[in-house]
Design a protein around this motif. Sequence first.
Motif, PDB file in Angstrom:
ATOM      1  N   PHE A 191      -6.236  12.637   6.632  1.00 39.01           N
ATOM      2  CA  PHE A 191      -7.593  12.373   6.130  1.00 39.01           C
ATOM      3  C   PHE A 191      -7.442  12.550   4.691  1.00 39.01           C
ATOM      4  CE2 PHE A 191      -9.079  15.074   9.966  1.00 39.01           C
ATOM      5  CZ  PHE A 191      -8.875  13.947  10.841  1.00 39.01           C
ATOM      6  N   ILE A 192      -8.094  11.553   3.930  1.00 41.26           N
ATOM      7  CA  ILE A 192      -7.867  11.471   2.613  1.00 41.26           C
ATOM      8  C   ILE A 192      -8.158  12.514   1.646  1.00 41.26           C
ATOM      9  CG2 ILE A 192      -9.751  10.100   2.039  1.00 41.26           C
ATOM     10  CD1 ILE A 192      -8.261   8.577  -0.038  1.00 41.26           C
ATOM     11  N   GLY A 193      -9.150  13.236   1.651  1.00 46.90           N
ATOM     12  CA  GLY A 193      -9.638  13.998   0.657  1.00 46.90           C
ATOM     13  C   GLY A 193      -9.028  15.292   0.085  1.00 46.90           C
ATOM     14  N   PHE A 194      -8.395  16.034   1.293  1.00 49.29           N
ATOM     15  CA  PHE A 194      -7.553  17.332   0.638  1.00 49.29           C
ATOM     16  C   PHE A 194      -6.282  16.554   0.065  1.00 49.29           C
ATOM     17  CE2 PHE A 194     -10.111  19.202   3.948  1.00 49.29           C
ATOM     18  CZ  PHE A 194     -10.573  20.240   3.160  1.00 49.29           C
ATOM     19  N   TRP A 195      -5.675  15.492   0.612  1.00 48.07           N
ATOM     20  CA  TRP A 195      -4.540  15.051   0.039  1.00 48.07           C
ATOM     21  C   TRP A 195      -4.625  14.764  -1.455  1.00 48.07           C
ATOM     22  CZ3 TRP A 195       0.426  15.020   2.347  1.00 48.07           C
ATOM     23  CH2 TRP A 195       0.675  15.067   3.549  1.00 48.07           C
ATOM     24  N   LEU A 196      -5.718  13.996  -1.742  1.00 49.16           N
ATOM     25  CA  LEU A 196      -6.040  13.551  -2.983  1.00 49.16           C
ATOM     26  C   LEU A 196      -6.318  14.573  -4.135  1.00 49.16           C
ATOM     27  CD1 LEU A 196      -6.363  10.917  -4.641  1.00 49.16           C
ATOM     28  CD2 LEU A 196      -8.428  10.525  -3.843  1.00 49.16           C
ATOM     29  N   CYS A 197      -7.029  15.494  -3.441  1.00 48.95           N
ATOM     30  CA  CYS A 197      -7.234  16.796  -4.317  1.00 48.95           C
ATOM     31  C   CYS A 197      -5.921  17.581  -4.613  1.00 48.95           C
ATOM     32  CB  CYS A 197      -8.106  17.724  -3.560  1.00 48.95           C
ATOM     33  SG  CYS A 197      -9.101  19.030  -4.516  1.00 48.95           S
ATOM     34  N   PHE A 198      -5.008  17.455  -3.677  1.00 46.40           N
ATOM     35  CA  PHE A 198      -3.841  18.228  -3.745  1.00 46.40           C
ATOM     36  C   PHE A 198      -2.786  17.386  -4.678  1.00 46.40           C
ATOM     37  CE2 PHE A 198       0.759  19.048  -2.502  1.00 46.40           C
ATOM     38  CZ  PHE A 198       0.737  20.387  -2.159  1.00 46.40           C
ATOM     39  N   ALA A 199      -2.979  16.106  -4.831  1.00 48.74           N
ATOM     40  CA  ALA A 199      -2.036  15.375  -5.787  1.00 48.74           C
ATOM     41  C   ALA A 199      -2.751  15.514  -7.362  1.00 48.74           C
ATOM     42  CB  ALA A 199      -2.046  13.780  -5.200  1.00 48.74           C
ATOM     43  N   ALA A 200      -4.058  15.479  -7.363  1.00 47.20           N
ATOM     44  CA  ALA A 200      -4.734  15.772  -8.395  1.00 47.20           C
ATOM     45  C   ALA A 200      -4.341  17.072  -9.318  1.00 47.20           C
ATOM     46  CB  ALA A 200      -6.132  15.353  -8.565  1.00 47.20           C
ATOM     47  N   THR A 201      -4.464  18.272  -8.530  1.00 47.77           N
ATOM     48  CA  THR A 201      -3.859  19.308  -8.776  1.00 47.77           C
ATOM     49  C   THR A 201      -2.597  19.294  -9.556  1.00 47.77           C
ATOM     50  OG1 THR A 201      -5.400  20.459  -7.030  1.00 47.77           O
ATOM     51  CG2 THR A 201      -3.852  21.786  -8.090  1.00 47.77           C
ATOM     52  N   GLU A 202      -1.665  18.840  -8.760  1.00 48.35           N
ATOM     53  CA  GLU A 202      -0.340  18.845  -9.301  1.00 48.35           C
ATOM     54  C   GLU A 202      -0.309  18.040 -10.433  1.00 48.35           C
ATOM     55  OE1 GLU A 202       2.878  18.622  -6.007  1.00 48.35           O
ATOM     56  OE2 GLU A 202       1.733  16.913  -5.652  1.00 48.35           O
ATOM     57  N   ALA A 203      -0.927  16.731 -10.722  1.00 51.05           N
ATOM     58  CA  ALA A 203      -0.937  15.815 -11.917  1.00 51.05           C
ATOM     59  C   ALA A 203      -1.749  16.648 -13.081  1.00 51.05           C
ATOM     60  CB  ALA A 203      -1.850  14.833 -11.408  1.00 51.05           C
ATOM     61  N   MET A 204      -2.781  17.568 -12.637  1.00 55.31           N
ATOM     62  CA  MET A 204      -3.138  18.241 -13.838  1.00 55.31           C
ATOM     63  C   MET A 204      -2.409  19.288 -14.686  1.00 55.31           C
ATOM     64  SD  MET A 204      -7.018  19.079 -12.247  1.00 55.31           S
ATOM     65  CE  MET A 204      -7.558  20.046 -13.691  1.00 55.31           C
TER      66      MET A 204
ATOM     67  N   HIS B  91       0.995  -1.158   0.267  1.00 58.09           N
ATOM     68  CA  HIS B  91       0.136  -0.277  -0.055  1.00 58.09           C
ATOM     69  C   HIS B  91       0.897   1.370  -0.183  1.00 58.09           C
ATOM     70  CE1 HIS B  91      -3.244  -3.089   0.987  1.00 58.09           C
ATOM     71  NE2 HIS B  91      -3.876  -2.129   0.720  1.00 58.09           N
ATOM     72  N   LEU B  92       0.326   2.315  -0.558  1.00 57.23           N
ATOM     73  CA  LEU B  92       1.040   3.606  -0.634  1.00 57.23           C
ATOM     74  C   LEU B  92       0.709   4.556   0.272  1.00 57.23           C
ATOM     75  CD1 LEU B  92       3.245   5.412  -2.596  1.00 57.23           C
ATOM     76  CD2 LEU B  92       0.965   5.957  -3.859  1.00 57.23           C
ATOM     77  N   LYS B  93      -0.363   4.565   0.575  1.00 54.21           N
ATOM     78  CA  LYS B  93      -1.101   5.703   1.478  1.00 54.21           C
ATOM     79  C   LYS B  93      -1.791   4.803   2.662  1.00 54.21           C
ATOM     80  CE  LYS B  93       0.301   8.981  -1.422  1.00 54.21           C
ATOM     81  NZ  LYS B  93       1.002  10.291  -1.181  1.00 54.21           N
ATOM     82  N   TYR B  94      -1.777   5.716   3.815  1.00 52.95           N
ATOM     83  CA  TYR B  94      -2.368   5.164   5.211  1.00 52.95           C
ATOM     84  C   TYR B  94      -3.218   6.391   5.432  1.00 52.95           C
ATOM     85  CZ  TYR B  94       0.140   0.743   5.300  1.00 52.95           C
ATOM     86  OH  TYR B  94       0.789  -0.588   4.688  1.00 52.95           O
ATOM     87  N   TRP B  95      -4.434   6.165   5.991  1.00 54.19           N
ATOM     88  CA  TRP B  95      -5.042   7.198   6.327  1.00 54.19           C
ATOM     89  C   TRP B  95      -6.031   6.826   7.635  1.00 54.19           C
ATOM     90  CZ3 TRP B  95      -3.853  10.912   3.394  1.00 54.19           C
ATOM     91  CH2 TRP B  95      -3.548  10.498   2.191  1.00 54.19           C
TER      92      TRP B  95
ATOM     93  N   ILE C  69     -17.434  19.070  -4.030  1.00 50.20           N
ATOM     94  CA  ILE C  69     -16.433  17.879  -4.352  1.00 50.20           C
ATOM     95  C   ILE C  69     -16.430  17.045  -2.965  1.00 50.20           C
ATOM     96  CG2 ILE C  69     -14.231  18.882  -3.503  1.00 50.20           C
ATOM     97  CD1 ILE C  69     -13.160  17.577  -6.221  1.00 50.20           C
ATOM     98  N   LEU C  70     -17.270  15.819  -2.965  1.00 46.96           N
ATOM     99  CA  LEU C  70     -17.694  15.085  -1.788  1.00 46.96           C
ATOM    100  C   LEU C  70     -17.535  13.671  -2.038  1.00 46.96           C
ATOM    101  CD1 LEU C  70     -20.938  17.167  -1.103  1.00 46.96           C
ATOM    102  CD2 LEU C  70     -18.684  17.416   0.079  1.00 46.96           C
ATOM    103  N   GLY C  71     -17.000  13.103  -1.135  1.00 46.63           N
ATOM    104  CA  GLY C  71     -16.655  11.567  -0.960  1.00 46.63           C
ATOM    105  C   GLY C  71     -16.553  11.155   0.455  1.00 46.63           C
ATOM    106  N   ALA C  72     -15.951   9.953   0.527  1.00 46.19           N
ATOM    107  CA  ALA C  72     -15.607   9.299   1.770  1.00 46.19           C
ATOM    108  C   ALA C  72     -14.271   8.936   1.895  1.00 46.19           C
ATOM    109  CB  ALA C  72     -16.950   8.530   2.260  1.00 46.19           C
ATOM    110  N   THR C  73     -13.693   8.798   2.856  1.00 47.10           N
ATOM    111  CA  THR C  73     -12.640   7.895   3.096  1.00 47.10           C
ATOM    112  C   THR C  73     -12.558   6.669   2.566  1.00 47.10           C
ATOM    113  OG1 THR C  73     -11.761   9.280   4.761  1.00 47.10           O
ATOM    114  CG2 THR C  73     -10.641   7.335   4.814  1.00 47.10           C
ATOM    115  N   GLU C  74     -13.514   5.902   3.137  1.00 49.59           N
ATOM    116  CA  GLU C  74     -13.795   4.470   2.888  1.00 49.59           C
ATOM    117  C   GLU C  74     -14.011   4.064   1.342  1.00 49.59           C
ATOM    118  OE1 GLU C  74     -15.221   5.238   7.087  1.00 49.59           O
ATOM    119  OE2 GLU C  74     -15.483   6.281   5.032  1.00 49.59           O
ATOM    120  N   THR C  75     -14.355   5.023   0.733  1.00 50.29           N
ATOM    121  CA  THR C  75     -14.754   4.784  -0.848  1.00 50.29           C
ATOM    122  C   THR C  75     -13.593   5.456  -1.826  1.00 50.29           C
ATOM    123  OG1 THR C  75     -16.273   6.722  -0.976  1.00 50.29           O
ATOM    124  CG2 THR C  75     -17.141   4.430  -0.464  1.00 50.29           C
ATOM    125  N   SER C  76     -12.999   6.426  -1.121  1.00 52.84           N
ATOM    126  CA  SER C  76     -11.910   7.115  -1.872  1.00 52.84           C
ATOM    127  C   SER C  76     -12.550   8.050  -3.069  1.00 52.84           C
ATOM    128  CB  SER C  76     -10.862   6.081  -2.667  1.00 52.84           C
ATOM    129  OG  SER C  76      -9.773   6.764  -3.084  1.00 52.84           O
TER     130      SER C  76
END
Length: 471
Positions: A176-189, A122-126, A276-283
């Motif tokens: 907490f996953i949400g902001f980290w994932l949004c941050f990574a996507a912003t860089e990837a974009m 696994h790469l990330k832990y939350w 932009i809404l989700g849940a940690t369990e569903t990613s």
Amino acid sequence: MSAQVKYLWTEGAVGERVGPDILEEGDRSRPFSDKFWSGVEAVSLERLKEIQLHRLKFLLSFTYERSQFYRELWDSKKVKPSDVKSLKDLAKFPIVTKYDFEKDQAARPPFGTAPTSPPSQHLKYWQTSGTTAKPRIWMDTRQDWENGILLYSRSLYGHGIRPGWRGFFAFGFPPFIGFWLCFAATEAMGCQVVPKGTLPTAAWLQLMRNIAGTAPSFLCSTPTFAIRQMEAAKEAGFSPADLRMDILTLAAEPGACVPATNRLLTQGWNAKIHDILGATETSGPILFSCEKQAEMTPVSDHINIDYFIVELLNPDTLEPVPEGSPGTTCVTSLGRYGMPAVRFLVGDYLRVDERPNCGCGRKLPLAVGGVAARTDDVLFVKGIKLYPSLVETSVRSLAGLGVEYRLQKKDNQVTVLVEADPGVPEKEYPELAQKLQQDIKLKAHVTLPVEVSPPATLPRLETKTPRVVKG
């Protein structure tokens, strides 16, 4: 892997990549057109459901083979992956809740038996936010993370954000996953990123002010902290609009879809407001608003159904509601393999229009009016359902009141805790309380005690704010 699907990362960077390729995804690392990040967003509802079923069949087989938690659960209910011939057959499988995972992790610490691969893969832990239950550990493989980046890229692009923009991330980088994932996507974009981290709010606003207007910009924040930043800017003697944010991307709590909150933030920041809404369990984001929906009142949110099956259930019986009726969400995440979420009870309360004919051109269904409430937060007062969002609308619509509130629950009594605006004399607090009480009664048909306190009495949080508190 099909040569027609290009992923963000190479096979070597991801490790084991599993699951079916979807040809319509094409090049996942760049926009499909000036309107859509991914061509999947424009395919027909019928094709989207074919994709759902294709991914579901693989997910169930993969999960049964590799996850002890699900295998034992499904065996105990006498269901197996081969039972699924259509999407309706998913209802044969048991619903799982956060308490099931909490119990599993307590019995077999620290990770429980749900993961499909060893921790080293696994790469990330939350950790979940813990607003309604004990915090739980959750994990992402590299492929899970890559899929989440795709979904956030699609959603941010749907907001109107483009490569070359600058994203300001107003959070302290907790687990907490949400902001980290949004941050990574912003860089990837191909966007720039500015993290707040541990900066005090005043210093953060000064940083934003120093570079304001030098690139098209968006702010990623919770609605509550977006409001707090507005307050802090005014306390420092300038307008939030001076920070030149074009878009506010609101996560962790409903924001854009709550009309009073949307209006408050639109006027304060002079920006377009998005969910932009989700849940940690569903990613990944389950829901996001597009540019066309941002012009609507109330705002509705698209559902990424090629990556999520969202069932609407009666919150009391957990049986499916009639088509077109509102219900509480039970979500199966079709692109998360390391720690699967199959029929996970998220508990957002919403209504879905499967064929919305949205002006943006996306064929993704809409959650009409966004998320009305989280089922866990719904209160029953004298036999009447009370949603925090309803109280929020009242609080943020009345002159003289601040924007923060809590619903204090003690035994069978619910008290509304609010603040007065700065400059309102304390002698006027009882009149404000009466006005709010009457407004809530008009909307919810229930009379609640109201306590008005001086400004800045209630805490402001960067992360998800619990609205229901114990007395």
